[in-house]
Enzyme design. Structure first.
Site, short mmCIF file in Angstrom:
data_model
loop_
_atom_site.label_atom_id
_atom_site.label_comp_id
_atom_site.label_asym_id
_atom_site.label_seq_id
_atom_site.Cartn_x
_atom_site.Cartn_y
_atom_site.Cartn_z
N CYS A 327 0.94 -1.31 0.04
CA CYS A 327 0.06 0.03 -0.12
C CYS A 327 0.91 1.31 0.08
O CYS A 327 0.59 2.16 -0.90
CB CYS A 327 -1.03 0.17 1.04
SG CYS A 327 -1.52 -1.52 1.67
N ARG A 356 6.45 -11.18 5.74
CA ARG A 356 5.97 -10.74 7.06
C ARG A 356 6.49 -11.91 8.08
O ARG A 356 6.71 -12.99 7.67
CB ARG A 356 4.62 -10.78 7.10
CG ARG A 356 3.81 -9.67 6.16
CD ARG A 356 2.32 -9.93 6.19
NE ARG A 356 1.63 -9.11 5.23
CZ ARG A 356 0.47 -8.99 4.91
NH1 ARG A 356 -0.38 -9.74 5.34
NH2 ARG A 356 0.03 -8.31 4.06
N GLN A 374 1.44 -10.68 -3.52
CA GLN A 374 0.00 -10.18 -3.49
C GLN A 374 -0.56 -9.63 -4.80
O GLN A 374 0.30 -8.88 -5.21
CB GLN A 374 -0.34 -9.43 -2.25
CG GLN A 374 -0.35 -9.99 -0.72
CD GLN A 374 -0.75 -9.12 0.21
OE1 GLN A 374 -0.60 -8.18 0.29
NE2 GLN A 374 -1.71 -9.41 1.08
N ASP A 376 -2.30 -7.29 -5.38
CA ASP A 376 -2.89 -6.11 -5.07
C ASP A 376 -3.25 -5.14 -6.29
O ASP A 376 -2.67 -5.09 -7.27
CB ASP A 376 -1.94 -5.10 -3.90
CG ASP A 376 -1.77 -5.78 -2.58
OD1 ASP A 376 -2.93 -6.22 -2.36
OD2 ASP A 376 -0.65 -5.71 -1.99
N HIS A 378 -4.76 -0.87 -6.03
CA HIS A 378 -5.29 0.53 -5.21
C HIS A 378 -5.82 1.25 -6.13
O HIS A 378 -5.44 1.65 -7.07
CB HIS A 378 -3.95 0.98 -4.36
CG HIS A 378 -3.24 0.27 -3.40
ND1 HIS A 378 -2.14 -0.76 -3.73
CD2 HIS A 378 -3.36 0.09 -2.23
CE1 HIS A 378 -1.92 -1.39 -2.81
NE2 HIS A 378 -2.56 -1.13 -1.76
N LYS A 458 -15.06 -3.50 4.95
CA LYS A 458 -14.47 -4.44 3.74
C LYS A 458 -15.41 -5.29 3.27
O LYS A 458 -16.33 -5.68 4.07
CB LYS A 458 -13.12 -5.04 4.58
CG LYS A 458 -13.27 -5.63 5.70
CD LYS A 458 -12.07 -6.44 5.89
CE LYS A 458 -12.48 -7.37 7.18
NZ LYS A 458 -11.25 -8.15 7.47
N HIS A 504 -8.49 -0.98 -1.35
CA HIS A 504 -7.24 -1.98 -1.56
C HIS A 504 -8.02 -3.20 -2.18
O HIS A 504 -9.21 -3.42 -1.38
CB HIS A 504 -6.71 -2.44 -0.07
CG HIS A 504 -6.08 -1.50 0.53
ND1 HIS A 504 -4.69 -0.93 0.70
CD2 HIS A 504 -6.93 -0.49 1.32
CE1 HIS A 504 -4.60 0.04 1.59
NE2 HIS A 504 -5.65 0.39 2.21
#
Length: 637
Positions: A327, A356, A374, A376, A378, A458, A504
């Site tokens: 992000c 992580r 990921q 992802d 945005h 979400k 996201h």
């Protein structure tokens, strides 16, 4: 009181159990939990005028949690009857069943039958769960004075929190509840495995004995579950993946999978597919740095709230962190230029490698890694764009999951009661935007009240695999925090500067995890379009090798994945090897096929089709690949 929008009259002093009885919800799987005015309560809770009541059955998430948490107490009670010196610590419900951790307990799976027998005896005693409330921490500590683990838990509770315990027969445990009204609803039970576990998950603490178990309100449900476990073992991606040479896990890089050439063929097919879909929907794609400064992560809030899960490094006197999320990088990309309302919505995608820290005990093949990718995106937009953009994401997700034959369910999580950012008006706009898109889509969804993130509501996608297991993969999260923290703006139509709305969204979620799910979903038998072993040509004798190689070259021109087995093994062994390798189409070349310039076809499921024309074969496979069919073109012939 009101039950499912229907008003009912009950005698004064009636409880939720009385109401359940009046509604004839008496089967073991019925009325195992209850919401009263939106809060999960015991069925023994008295009802009052105007209460809104909703019962949950075992099929419901809330029902399972109450059923399995109560069952954890049955396990602890049985352990103390058999091993009085054991110290119970915690016993929560999990996705499938429950576990309980014990100190001062040593046992093996050989001890399971006698523990199960004792649990069954406790269930037959059919105790009614009794909730007791402590007036103070001191009173609670007195009740558990011989158990240092319970004392530590009590010390950790907020002073304003009510301290409660539950009693069933001679057994009493610290617990917030709620519980089943009575133990007789438990009709089948099974201990599954035992392992070591650190107290509070901290490797600096002592190792406890953890026992995993599951219970059901029906014996058939247990039988079906044990059958499912056996089938799941056969499909376990940690076994099937290495066996098919798709990936491996190394001690030198714990939680960081090695993807092998055959696995990378599937990987590239997945990425190619999602990129094709993104291109059709006007996404732009970026790549952001893996290592970024502490200052960035402080500004995003990760340094304060996520620091223990981040890998960090110091370079030339400055602190840096490997990104755990994509992000902030997307935000920096947005800030690299000025934006007009005409450019919005701006859909920015990144298949980013994130890291992580996960405790070693929680790592699980491709399902839980320390390094993963990921998919992802945005999306920066005006407030009025929310509904349409969410609908676009829902439609994209539907196409993606259905291509793999994956059903799914949707959950909308709304504003938590406390600790959120943003105004009431912003939350209303955000939540109504997500809900409106879900309503417009016509899809069924469930609302999880108060389960949203602190920065926005979400939508989560829970996909169902071939065994009926569910996995939380995709998510759409509306964020009101990062746009504010990074002070991003766009020029509105009236010339003023305004803050964009940001969502996201990830559909695969973790690409590694999705890969693992597909391995188990298909049991290694991948559809032709993503299969790493599409065609194998088998020779009967050496004189057939030249034609086999010519045929391989001809098929490769159509970008099929082809290999030749010209080993000295018998044809029967070659066929068996190809089937174990899950090759979609097996072509055999003998004298007849050499003479006719054809091939004999069979599939990995041992369906024999005999001699085929090569041009026709190629045309059918091109179409099967183009349509991304789940089933073989030749499966029903």
């Amino acid at each position: 009181m009101i039950h499912k929008d229907k008003k009912l009259d009950l005698p004064e002093g009636s409880t939720a159990k009385n109401l359940a009885d009046q509604l004839n919800l008496k089967n073991p799987n019925e009325a195992v939990a209850v919401h009263i005015n939106g809060l999960l309560k015991d069925l023994s809770t008295p009802l009052k005028e105007g209460d809104a009541v909703q019962f949950f059955n075992f099929e419901d998430k809330e029902g399972k949690e109450v059923f399995w948490h109560t069952s954890a107490h049955v396990l602890a009670q049985a352990i103390l009857r058999l091993y009085p010196e054991a110290k119970p610590t915690i016993g929560p419900p999990i996705e499938h069943g429950f576990y309980y951790d014990f100190a001062n307990l040593n046992l093996s799976e050989d001890d399971f039958p006698k523990i199960e027998k004792e649990m069954e005896a406790i269930v037959k005693e059919n105790y009614v769960s009794q909730k007791e409330t402590f007036s103070s921490k001191d009173e609670a500590k007195k009740a558990f004075s011989s158990n240092p683990y319970k004392l530590e838990l009590i010390d950790g509770f907020n002073p304003e929190d009510a301290l409660t315990g539950y009693r069933q027969g001679e057994f009493f445990d610290l617990c917030r509840g709620p519980h089943l009204h009575n133990l007789g609803k438990i009709k089948a039970l099974k201990l599954l495995k035992t392992s070591g576990a650190y107290w509070k998950g901290d490797s600096n603490n002592e190792v406890l004995t953890r026992i995993y178990a599951i219970t059901f309100p029906d014996r058939k449900l247990l039988k079906d579950y044990l059958t499912l476990l056996e089938e799941a073992k056969k499909r376990d991606h940690k076994v099937v993946g290495p066996k098919l040479d798709l990936f491996s896990l190394k001690e030198e890089a714990p939680g960081m999978p090695f993807i092998h050439p055959k696995g990378l063929l599937i990987w590239d097919s997945l990425i190619g597919f999602i990129k094709e879909l993104l291109h059709e929907r006007d996404y732009i794609e970026i790549k952001t740095p893996t290592l970024m400064s502490k200052e960035l992560w402080e500004r995003s809030g990760h340094w304060k709230n996520y620091r223990e899960n981040m890998f960090t490094s110091e370079i030339e006197g400055r602190e840096f962190a490997i990104k755990p999320m994509n992000c902030p990088g997307a935000i920096l990309f947005y800030k690299s230029d000025s934006h007009s309302y005409r450019q919005l919505p701006l859909r920015v995608a990144e298949i980013g490698n994130v890291h992580r820290f996960e405790p070693s005990g929680s790592l699980s093949g491709l399902f839980r890694c320390r390094s993963f990718h990921q998919d992802d995106a945005h999306i920066f937009m005006k407030p009025e764009d929310i509904r349409g953009e969410i609908l676009n994401v829902l439609n994209l997700a539907d196409l993606l999951y259905s291509t793999f034959g994956l059903e799914y369910r949707l959950e909308l999580s709304t504003r938590p009661e406390s600790g959120t950012i943003g105004t009431d008006e912003e939350w209303e706009v955000a939540t109504s935007g997500l809900k409106g898109a879900l309503d417009d889509s016509g899809r069924v969804y469930r609302i999880n009240e108060g389960d949203g993130a602190f920065y926005g509501p979400k939508i989560d996608f829970h996909i169902k695999d071939a065994l009926g297991r569910t996995w939380q993969c995709g998510t759409v999260q509306l964020d009101m925090a990062l746009p504010e923290r990074f002070d991003i703006e766009y020029t509105a139509q009236d010339g003023t500067r305004k803050r964009p709305v940001m969502i996201h969204r990830a559909l695969f979620g973790s690409l590694e995890r999705f890969f693992g799910i597909l391995i188990e979903h298909f049991a290694g038998k991948f559809p032709f379009w993503i299969s790493p072993r599409q065609i194998r040509i088998l020779t009967v004798a050496d004189r057939h090798i030249d034609y086999a190689n010519d045929l391989m070259a001809r098929l490769k021109k159509h970008k099929f994945l082809v290999e030749v087995d010209d080993s000295s093994e018998s044809v029967g062994k070659k066929v068996r090897s190809a089937q174990l390798d899950q090759v979609n189409y097996i072509l055999t070349i003998g004298d007849k096929e050499l003479e006719n310039k054809t091939a004999a076809l069979r599939t990995r499921d041992n369906v024999v089709h005999g001699e085929i024309d090569i041009d026709s074969f190629v045309a059918k496979l091109i179409e099967e690949r183009r349509l991304k069919n789940l089933n073989s073109t030749y499966s029903s012939q």
